[in-house]
Design a protein around this motif. Sequence first.
Motif, PDB file in Angstrom:
ATOM      1  N   UNK A 319      38.916  16.873 -10.841  1.00  0.00           N
ATOM      2  CA  UNK A 319      38.834  17.933 -11.670  1.00  0.00           C
ATOM      3  C   UNK A 319      38.730  17.518 -12.862  1.00  0.00           C
ATOM      4  N   UNK A 320      39.275  16.519 -13.544  1.00  0.00           N
ATOM      5  CA  UNK A 320      39.446  16.164 -14.749  1.00  0.00           C
ATOM      6  C   UNK A 320      37.910  15.314 -15.157  1.00  0.00           C
ATOM      7  N   UNK A 321      37.534  14.493 -14.401  1.00  0.00           N
ATOM      8  CA  UNK A 321      36.355  13.799 -14.581  1.00  0.00           C
ATOM      9  C   UNK A 321      35.000  14.725 -14.750  1.00  0.00           C
ATOM     10  N   UNK A 322      35.121  15.757 -14.228  1.00  0.00           N
ATOM     11  CA  UNK A 322      33.409  16.418 -14.344  1.00  0.00           C
ATOM     12  C   UNK A 322      33.390  16.985 -15.689  1.00  0.00           C
ATOM     13  N   UNK A 323      34.579  17.840 -16.202  1.00  0.00           N
ATOM     14  CA  UNK A 323      34.138  18.105 -17.509  1.00  0.00           C
ATOM     15  C   UNK A 323      34.085  16.941 -18.797  1.00  0.00           C
ATOM     16  N   UNK A 324      34.834  15.879 -18.434  1.00  0.00           N
ATOM     17  CA  UNK A 324      34.805  14.677 -19.353  1.00  0.00           C
ATOM     18  C   UNK A 324      33.304  13.992 -19.184  1.00  0.00           C
ATOM     19  N   UNK A 325      32.730  13.980 -17.888  1.00  0.00           N
ATOM     20  CA  UNK A 325      31.533  13.496 -17.640  1.00  0.00           C
ATOM     21  C   UNK A 325      30.392  14.253 -18.654  1.00  0.00           C
ATOM     22  N   UNK A 326      30.565  15.549 -18.202  1.00  0.00           N
ATOM     23  CA  UNK A 326      29.572  16.508 -19.144  1.00  0.00           C
ATOM     24  C   UNK A 326      29.463  16.479 -20.487  1.00  0.00           C
TER      25      UNK A 326
END
Length: 353
Positions: A319-326
Motif C-alpha cells: 500500500x505504501x510502495x504504490x504511491x511512492x513509485x508513482x
Amino acid sequence: MALKRGQKKIKTDDIIFFATQLAVMVDTGISLSEALDSIVSCTDHDSLGFLIEDISERVKSGSSFSESLEVHPKYFNEQFVAMMRASEASGTMGEMLQRCTAYMMQDRDTRKQIKGAMVYPLCMMSFCVLVVVGLLIFVLPRFESIYATRGAALPMPTQILLSISAGITENWILLLTSVIALAVGGTFFFRSEIGGRTADRIKIDLPAMGSMFRKGCLARSLRTMSTMVTTGVNVIDGLDITARVAGNRYYADLWWSLQSRISEGGGLAEGLFESPLVPGTIAQMIEAGEKSGKLGNVMDRVAKFCEDDLRVAIKTLTGLIEPIMIIVMGILIGGIAMALLLPIFSMADVAKG
C-alpha cells in the motif's frame, strides 16, 4: 535423478500433491510399496512418475522410506526426511505426511507473499528506467536539433540532460558492455559465500522491506522448529534442520549458535533474547513454552502469529510502495519534460520581446 530435456520440472506443488496422496493411502491401510506403485500408475507427470518409481524401487530393495527420500535432496529437504525417519520409528507415517504437506503449503504461501510484494515495485522501477532511457536516447536528440537551429542559450537542466543523452548515444557499446559485465560479475559474486552473506545482510537491513524479510525468515524457522519438536525430533537435531532451511545465513547462524548453547546445557530462550534478529516478545513467549514443557505448541502458535504479522506487513508495504513509485516516476519523467520545454518557453519570451 536428473531430468531429461523436454520433461516437466517437479515443483513444490507436485511434491505436496504426492505427499497428500500417499498420506491418504497409507492411512487407509495400503502398504507403502503398493501406494507408491499406484501413484506412479496414475500420475500424468512424467518427471514426478520417474521420481516416485525410483523411490518405490529403493523401498522394495530393502531401503527405508526416509533413506529413499534422502537420495533426492533437491525435492525432499532435510526436514521432510527427518519427519519421515521419526514416523518410521513411531508408526505414524500418515500423520507425519499430513504434517509435511501442511508445513510445505504454509511455507509456499509465505514465499509467494514475499515474492508478490517484490514484483510490483520491481516492475514499476523497470518501467520507469525504460521510459527514462527511451526519452534520453530517442526524444532528446530530436529536440537538440531544434534548439541548435534557434541558437538560443539553453538552461542548465536542459544542458545536463543533453550531455547525458549524448554520452549514452555515443558510448552505448561501452555502456552495454559494462552493464553485461556488472550483471555477470554480480551473479558470480552473489553465488559465492561472501556475496551470499552480503545479499542476506542487505535483505534484512533494507528500509521497510527488511522487516518483511526478517518476519518471513522467522516465521519459516519457527514453523520448522515447531514441526520438528512436535513430531518427536530432539531439539538439537531440530535446530540443525531449522538452520539448514532458514533461508538466510544470519538466521542459520543464530540457530546453529543456539544448538551449541543447548549442547553445553544452556537454554533456548536465553540465546533468543541476546539476538537482534528475534523480537523480545517472541523470545519471551518461547521462554514461557520452554519452562512449561510445551515448546512445540508454543512455537506453533508463535509461528502462526509471525505469519499473520507478515501478511499484514506485506499488505501495508504494498500500500505504501504504490504511491511512492508513482511520485518517483512523476518526478523523473516530469523533470525531463520540464527540461525539454524550458528552452521553448525561453524562445517564446525572446520572440515576444
